[in-house]
Design an enzyme around this catalytic site. Sequence first.
Site, PDB file in Angstrom:
ATOM      1  N   TYR A 140     -18.360  55.711  47.517  1.00 57.41           N
ATOM      2  CA  TYR A 140     -18.416  57.162  47.291  1.00 57.41           C
ATOM      3  C   TYR A 140     -18.901  57.498  45.882  1.00 57.41           C
ATOM      4  O   TYR A 140     -19.291  58.630  45.602  1.00 57.41           O
ATOM      5  CB  TYR A 140     -17.040  57.811  47.496  1.00 57.41           C
ATOM      6  CG  TYR A 140     -16.547  57.789  48.933  1.00 57.41           C
ATOM      7  CD1 TYR A 140     -17.362  57.322  49.957  1.00 57.41           C
ATOM      8  CD2 TYR A 140     -15.284  58.240  49.260  1.00 57.41           C
ATOM      9  CE1 TYR A 140     -16.921  57.289  51.267  1.00 57.41           C
ATOM     10  CE2 TYR A 140     -14.832  58.210  50.569  1.00 57.41           C
ATOM     11  CZ  TYR A 140     -15.655  57.727  51.565  1.00 57.41           C
ATOM     12  OH  TYR A 140     -15.207  57.710  52.857  1.00 57.41           O
ATOM     13  N   LYS A 190     -13.374  43.461  54.040  1.00 61.10           N
ATOM     14  CA  LYS A 190     -14.384  43.009  55.004  1.00 61.10           C
ATOM     15  C   LYS A 190     -15.049  41.787  54.371  1.00 61.10           C
ATOM     16  O   LYS A 190     -16.267  41.730  54.171  1.00 61.10           O
ATOM     17  CB  LYS A 190     -15.374  44.161  55.278  1.00 61.10           C
ATOM     18  CG  LYS A 190     -16.354  43.912  56.384  1.00 61.10           C
ATOM     19  CD  LYS A 190     -15.735  43.917  57.761  1.00 61.10           C
ATOM     20  CE  LYS A 190     -16.788  43.579  58.802  1.00 61.10           C
ATOM     21  NZ  LYS A 190     -16.220  43.257  60.123  1.00 61.10           N
ATOM     22  N   ASP A 222     -11.781  45.917  60.449  1.00 58.65           N
ATOM     23  CA  ASP A 222     -11.943  46.229  61.875  1.00 58.65           C
ATOM     24  C   ASP A 222     -10.683  45.844  62.651  1.00 58.65           C
ATOM     25  O   ASP A 222     -10.212  46.589  63.527  1.00 58.65           O
ATOM     26  CB  ASP A 222     -13.204  45.565  62.455  1.00 58.65           C
ATOM     27  CG  ASP A 222     -13.457  44.166  61.922  1.00 58.65           C
ATOM     28  OD1 ASP A 222     -12.797  43.765  60.943  1.00 58.65           O
ATOM     29  OD2 ASP A 222     -14.305  43.446  62.478  1.00 58.65           O
ATOM     30  N   ASP A 246     -10.011  55.660  53.318  1.00 64.78           N
ATOM     31  CA  ASP A 246     -10.241  57.018  53.806  1.00 64.78           C
ATOM     32  C   ASP A 246     -10.094  57.039  55.329  1.00 64.78           C
ATOM     33  O   ASP A 246      -9.377  57.864  55.911  1.00 64.78           O
ATOM     34  CB  ASP A 246     -11.660  57.449  53.385  1.00 64.78           C
ATOM     35  CG  ASP A 246     -11.938  58.917  53.655  1.00 64.78           C
ATOM     36  OD1 ASP A 246     -11.021  59.642  54.051  1.00 64.78           O
ATOM     37  OD2 ASP A 246     -13.097  59.328  53.474  1.00 64.78           O
ATOM     38  N   ASP A 250      -6.530  58.313  57.630  1.00 64.62           N
ATOM     39  CA  ASP A 250      -6.575  59.391  58.622  1.00 64.62           C
ATOM     40  C   ASP A 250      -6.158  58.878  60.002  1.00 64.62           C
ATOM     41  O   ASP A 250      -5.477  59.573  60.758  1.00 64.62           O
ATOM     42  CB  ASP A 250      -7.977  60.013  58.697  1.00 64.62           C
ATOM     43  CG  ASP A 250      -8.122  61.185  57.725  1.00 64.62           C
ATOM     44  OD1 ASP A 250      -7.226  61.359  56.875  1.00 64.62           O
ATOM     45  OD2 ASP A 250      -9.121  61.920  57.815  1.00 64.62           O
TER      46      ASP A 250
END
Length: 354
Positions: A140, A190, A222, A246, A250
């Site tokens: 980001y 990852k 994942d 992020d 959620d």
Amino acid sequence: MSSYQVVLLPGDGIGPEIVGEAVRVLEKVTKPGAIQFSSQLLGGKAIDETGEPFPEVTRQAVLAADAVLLGAVGGPKWDKGPGHLRPEGGLLALRKALGVYANLRPVKAFPELIDASPLKADVAGAVDLLIVRELTGGVYFGERERGSNSEGERFARDTMLYTEPEIRRVVRRGFEIAQGRSKRLTSVDKANVLDSSRLWREIVEEMKGDYPDVQVEHVLVDACAMYLVTKPHYFDVVVTENLFGDILSDEAAVLTGSIGLLPSASLGDKSGLYEPIHGSAPDIAGQGIANPVGTILSAAMMLRYSLQMSEEASRIERAVAAALSEGARTKDIARPGEKVLSTKEMTEAILARL
Ligand code: NAD
């Protein structure tokens, strides 16, 4: 006796209603004068009154404070302005000014509300986890580019960059929080594909010797996304980088089914920013029906993480759990036929159990 300085940023929509209720709870649970409150503008209301979403007066006040309690910002009235003149621009500028790099989102099921969860009751009922998300680095904030090649085909590039200090400081928070809970830390990355994740994993491995009481494991993002809905009870403290955090936070937030109940904290080395995870809910603003629990639990986190009042924080959390288990319900969490409390009545149900 010296007091803690807390800046309130009620913001827009339901923000002022719910922040006011959290202050009532804080005043009841702490000694008189232990906290000095001041209120400042942020978001849409700040744009209306000063032309900017994060006015200089607010910046000075939050930088001098011990902690900041925020309601929410935004609403349709301000949706059309340029990015830096939108309420959400004020929120990003606030986080940057405070240097808050670790976002904490606890997600705990309240057994009585479990049928609001999209998961089966026996799976959702055991959820009690906390996600620590890196907040100021990664993709980001990395270099980005848009362009087109010689054939006129467009491309876009974002860069996921992490430095060792950025990783160490947030992983350290993860270890410390795990020490205060069940002493289990899951680091999510990852590392089978990304170099930034391999560095992340290497650093977690190097740091674990400093926390011999904490059991650490690594899970690929994942797999983590899958486990969150198949066996969420498996997780206690999860630490991860910005983009993964992020998405996962959620996903975790919906496990319990009620957005109005969940708190968050964003911590830097000096200050802390505390806010419910929901937005300004313009559809119900001004009606006195918003659920104040997410903000009240955020205030409890503020006592624990910024104001060294863990016992008072636990008292608030126990009072909320007791009010819910004895049937106190705002409109968003009431089932058909159940008595519905207003924002103020919900707070009173909690105050009565403190
Ligand atoms: P929202 O979270 O405000 O509302 C989503 C739904 O949940 C609405 O139906 C709302 O009524 C309900 N809801 C939310 N909080 C509630 C509560 N405490 N009690 C009862 N019901 C509640 O999300 P949205 O509608 O997507 O966004 C509305 C505005 O808020 C937008 O301007 C958005 O940009 C802003 N927003 C701000 C923040 C923030 O300040 N951190 C976060 C998200 C969205």
